[in-house]
Design a protein around this motif. Sequence first.
Motif, PDB file in Angstrom:
ATOM      1  N   TYR A   1      26.429 -29.068 -41.278  1.00  0.00           N
ATOM      2  CA  TYR A   1      27.310 -30.063 -41.909  1.00  0.00           C
ATOM      3  C   TYR A   1      28.247 -29.406 -42.925  1.00  0.00           C
TER       4      TYR A   1
ATOM      5  N   MET B   1      33.315 -31.753 -39.360  1.00  0.00           N
ATOM      6  CA  MET B   1      32.611 -32.761 -38.566  1.00  0.00           C
ATOM      7  C   MET B   1      33.405 -34.061 -38.536  1.00  0.00           C
TER       8      MET B   1
ATOM      9  N   GLN C   1      32.669 -36.955 -37.435  1.00  0.00           N
ATOM     10  CA  GLN C   1      31.869 -38.106 -37.863  1.00  0.00           C
ATOM     11  C   GLN C   1      31.988 -38.330 -39.370  1.00  0.00           C
TER      12      GLN C   1
ATOM     13  N   SER D   1      27.646 -38.853 -27.983  1.00  0.00           N
ATOM     14  CA  SER D   1      27.958 -38.736 -29.415  1.00  0.00           C
ATOM     15  C   SER D   1      28.627 -40.033 -29.875  1.00  0.00           C
ATOM     16  N   PRO D   2      28.625 -40.317 -31.201  1.00  0.00           N
ATOM     17  CA  PRO D   2      27.857 -39.618 -32.238  1.00  0.00           C
ATOM     18  C   PRO D   2      26.398 -40.068 -32.180  1.00  0.00           C
ATOM     19  N   HIS D   3      25.566 -39.490 -33.026  1.00  0.00           N
ATOM     20  CA  HIS D   3      24.182 -39.974 -33.078  1.00  0.00           C
ATOM     21  C   HIS D   3      24.089 -41.099 -34.106  1.00  0.00           C
TER      22      HIS D   3
ATOM     23  N   PHE E   1      20.305 -36.198 -35.228  1.00  0.00           N
ATOM     24  CA  PHE E   1      21.176 -35.298 -34.467  1.00  0.00           C
ATOM     25  C   PHE E   1      20.654 -35.084 -33.044  1.00  0.00           C
TER      26      PHE E   1
ATOM     27  N   ARG F   1      21.710 -36.672 -29.495  1.00  0.00           N
ATOM     28  CA  ARG F   1      22.908 -36.311 -28.738  1.00  0.00           C
ATOM     29  C   ARG F   1      22.596 -35.576 -27.438  1.00  0.00           C
TER      30      ARG F   1
ATOM     31  N   PHE G   1      31.565 -30.563 -33.491  1.00  0.00           N
ATOM     32  CA  PHE G   1      31.493 -31.083 -32.124  1.00  0.00           C
ATOM     33  C   PHE G   1      31.520 -29.945 -31.104  1.00  0.00           C
TER      34      PHE G   1
ATOM     35  N   THR H   1      28.200 -28.422 -30.955  1.00  0.00           N
ATOM     36  CA  THR H   1      27.217 -29.299 -30.330  1.00  0.00           C
ATOM     37  C   THR H   1      27.360 -29.297 -28.810  1.00  0.00           C
TER      38      THR H   1
ATOM     39  N   GLY I   1      33.756 -36.916 -26.078  1.00  0.00           N
ATOM     40  CA  GLY I   1      33.721 -37.308 -27.482  1.00  0.00           C
ATOM     41  C   GLY I   1      34.923 -38.140 -27.870  1.00  0.00           C
TER      42      GLY I   1
END
Length: 431
Positions: A11, A16, A18, A80-82, A86, A89, A121, A124, A145
């Motif tokens: 993070y 991010m 989100q 995504s997103p969660h 996390f 996902r 992202f 991920t 996404g």
Amino acid sequence: MTYQECLDYLYQQLPMYQRIGNAAFKKSLDNIIALCEAMGQPQHQFKSIHVAGTNGKGSSSHMLAAVLQEAGYKIGLYTSPHLKSFTERVRVNGQELPQAYLISFVEQHKALFESIKPSFFEMTVALAFKYFAEEQVEVAVIEVGLGGRLDSTNIITPEVSLITNISFDHQSMLGYTIGAIAAEKAGIIKPQVPAVISMRQPEAEEVFIAKAAEVGAPLYFAQDQYTLEVTEGTLQRQVFQVFRHGSLYLQNLELDLAGGYQKYNLPGVLQVLEVLREQKGYTISETAIRNGLAHAKSITGLKGRWQVLQQSPLTICDTGHNEDGIRQILLGLEQLLPKQVHLVFGAVNDKDVTKILQMLPPKYNYYFCQANIPRALPVQELVQKAETVGLTGEAYQTVAEAIAAAKANAAPDEVIFIGGSTFVVAEIDEL
């Protein structure tokens, strides 16, 4: 690293979307290409289905994963997103990514991240592809996404591409007309790869027809093949008569996703399954279709889609957050014939929330709040915007306080709805 230290590192180090919004979106596939090259091209080591769209792509992805798992395939699912964790996902046969895998992946590739500087992202997506390759999944359902053309997931060559509904969302990045947004989504249509479009929409369909013709992709509008009649609907499930080319195809097909909007997603899911079976040689029985759809939530762990949290007062949440999503939610609420609706509502700061507020009925009781993310629209600003369109309500600094107030005020025979943003839904304790 502990799991929490690992998340904190990600993070803090990686931009991010989100949390911070547009600044985290990379308008290039260079980073994901570099990451996957360094990891041995995992995206080419399993078959995949690619799912894009404004609304419905998450539900459609989960439905496809559930049916294919019931058909006996080892299935990866990337979304995504969660909402809560996390690890939601990335799933294999419904099981979330092990925390230990995330820790070892990050420790192993820290130097790579520091040289490439991917977004959260991008990291991920690379993680999901690597995990699916190592787990030797037979097919992975990959949800886009944002957009399609420049989305990090768009380095796969899938068995089939699915595009669900197109409506207004993320206009600053995807365009300000339905046609422009459709063009970004159409970026997942690949040469010679069958493409399924869930709905015919006048401004969008010409874009898809042109793109498919340009790359030689067989194109299917699912609504032309499949029509549905709802024969039963409760807050937990719905039952359909499914017609294919005008003839009854699946009688009393049960779906455990209750939102009325699922009738727009189901034709696309059925058309994808037909393409897999008839063109790609997949073995998908009617029993697998029926069992997968009847138990999609429990098989895949899907949450937050017209989800009933409590019966008295009836409490429902939904992650719908753009104009079309909110329109479908309001239709669902009206069909309940509620004595009163207590609406817990929050938004993000990079959306045109005024258009959504204009859609909301003045007769509802409003509890305005802000989610605990930097992107949240400050609640005082939200209240001011609401007042300009004739809505009044109380301001709460947290989602939990707003929900508590709604519960305190709602009579047992009234309805509480929680939504406006995925991130508001994510903070519901009982989710």
